[in-house]
Design a protein around this motif. Structure first.
Motif, PDB file in Angstrom:
ATOM      1  N   LEU A  83       0.819  -1.212   0.000  1.00 32.24           N
ATOM      2  CA  LEU A  83       0.000   0.000   0.000  1.00 32.24           C
ATOM      3  C   LEU A  83       0.857   1.269   0.000  1.00 32.24           C
ATOM      4  CD1 LEU A  83      -2.862   1.013  -0.100  1.00 32.24           C
ATOM      5  CD2 LEU A  83      -2.948   0.895   2.388  1.00 32.24           C
ATOM      6  N   PRO A  84       1.952   1.344   0.794  1.00 35.74           N
ATOM      7  CA  PRO A  84       2.788   2.551   0.723  1.00 35.74           C
ATOM      8  C   PRO A  84       3.385   2.785  -0.663  1.00 35.74           C
ATOM      9  CG  PRO A  84       3.285   1.331   2.724  1.00 35.74           C
ATOM     10  CD  PRO A  84       2.376   0.471   1.895  1.00 35.74           C
ATOM     11  N   LEU A  85       3.786   1.728  -1.351  1.00 34.35           N
ATOM     12  CA  LEU A  85       4.332   1.883  -2.697  1.00 34.35           C
ATOM     13  C   LEU A  85       3.265   2.399  -3.659  1.00 34.35           C
ATOM     14  CD1 LEU A  85       6.748   1.531  -4.612  1.00 34.35           C
ATOM     15  CD2 LEU A  85       5.910  -0.782  -5.061  1.00 34.35           C
ATOM     16  N   LEU A  86       2.051   1.872  -3.553  1.00 36.36           N
ATOM     17  CA  LEU A  86       0.966   2.350  -4.403  1.00 36.36           C
ATOM     18  C   LEU A  86       0.631   3.807  -4.095  1.00 36.36           C
ATOM     19  CD1 LEU A  86      -1.392  -0.769  -4.418  1.00 36.36           C
ATOM     20  CD2 LEU A  86       0.015   0.080  -6.299  1.00 36.36           C
ATOM     21  N   ALA A  87       0.648   4.178  -2.812  1.00 36.39           N
ATOM     22  CA  ALA A  87       0.381   5.568  -2.425  1.00 36.39           C
ATOM     23  C   ALA A  87       1.464   6.492  -2.979  1.00 36.39           C
ATOM     24  CB  ALA A  87       0.294   5.687  -0.907  1.00 36.39           C
ATOM     25  N   LEU A  88       2.712   6.080  -2.897  1.00 36.37           N
ATOM     26  CA  LEU A  88       3.809   6.877  -3.441  1.00 36.37           C
ATOM     27  C   LEU A  88       3.667   7.021  -4.956  1.00 36.37           C
ATOM     28  CD1 LEU A  88       6.516   8.369  -3.124  1.00 36.37           C
ATOM     29  CD2 LEU A  88       7.651   6.145  -3.372  1.00 36.37           C
ATOM     30  N   ALA A  89       3.321   5.942  -5.622  1.00 35.70           N
ATOM     31  CA  ALA A  89       3.123   5.992  -7.073  1.00 35.70           C
ATOM     32  C   ALA A  89       1.996   6.958  -7.427  1.00 35.70           C
ATOM     33  CB  ALA A  89       2.817   4.596  -7.613  1.00 35.70           C
ATOM     34  N   GLY A  90       0.914   6.921  -6.667  1.00 35.16           N
ATOM     35  CA  GLY A  90      -0.198   7.837  -6.908  1.00 35.16           C
ATOM     36  C   GLY A  90       0.197   9.284  -6.683  1.00 35.16           C
ATOM     37  N   LEU A  91       0.960   9.530  -5.630  1.00 36.18           N
ATOM     38  CA  LEU A  91       1.423  10.888  -5.330  1.00 36.18           C
ATOM     39  C   LEU A  91       2.334  11.405  -6.449  1.00 36.18           C
ATOM     40  CD1 LEU A  91       1.636  13.270  -3.323  1.00 36.18           C
ATOM     41  CD2 LEU A  91       3.605  12.103  -2.336  1.00 36.18           C
TER      42      LEU A  91
END
Length: 141
Positions: A83-91
């Motif tokens: 989830l943190p990697l996906l959040a970073l990618a979205g940001l």
């Protein structure tokens, strides 16, 4: 790597593309607006937002919820990521859309259809960076 074409998947992809194209053309014809998701989201968060912007965003969420209720699975590559990697990618994607003056929907779907040179340049850049990112993620990191 062997790529196997699944007829059902191909039909779903074609249907999805037709719906996206129809919705984008409809928004342009009815409201005179480009269906750029990042721009619509940015304007919807301002005090002078209009109902159609919120309805458009709600429709995006409803489509995802409807697909989940219909039994369509998430892509395997997404479910394997943290989830943190996906959040970073979205940001990073959000920052990139602001720097690039638009997003994949605005430039890729609407801009290319209007034969916009600016959109062609943007699409070439973000697709190139996306390809490089996938290569680095799969082969370097």
């Amino acid at each position: 790597m062997t790529i196997i074409l699944n007829p059902a998947m191909l039909a779903d992809s074609l249907a999805g593309g037709a719906v996206i194209g129809t919705a984008s053309a409809g928004l342009l014809l009815v409201n005179g607006r480009i269906a750029g998701i990042s721009g619509i989201f940015a304007r919807a968060t301002k005090p002078d937002a209009t109902l159609w912007q919120w309805a458009f965003l709600a429709g995006l969420l409803a489509a995802g919820a409807g697909a989940a209720l219909a039994g369509y699975p998430l892509p395997a590559d997404i479910t394997k990521q943290s989830l943190p990697l996906l959040a970073l990618a979205g940001l990073l994607t959000g920052v990139g859309t602001r720097l690039g003056g638009g997003c994949t929907s605005g430039h890729g779907v609407c801009g290319l259809a209007r034969l916009s040179p600016r959109s062609l340049a943007a699409v070439l850049v973000f697709m190139g960076v996306a390809g490089l990112t996938v290569f680095v993620r799969r082969h370097v990191l």
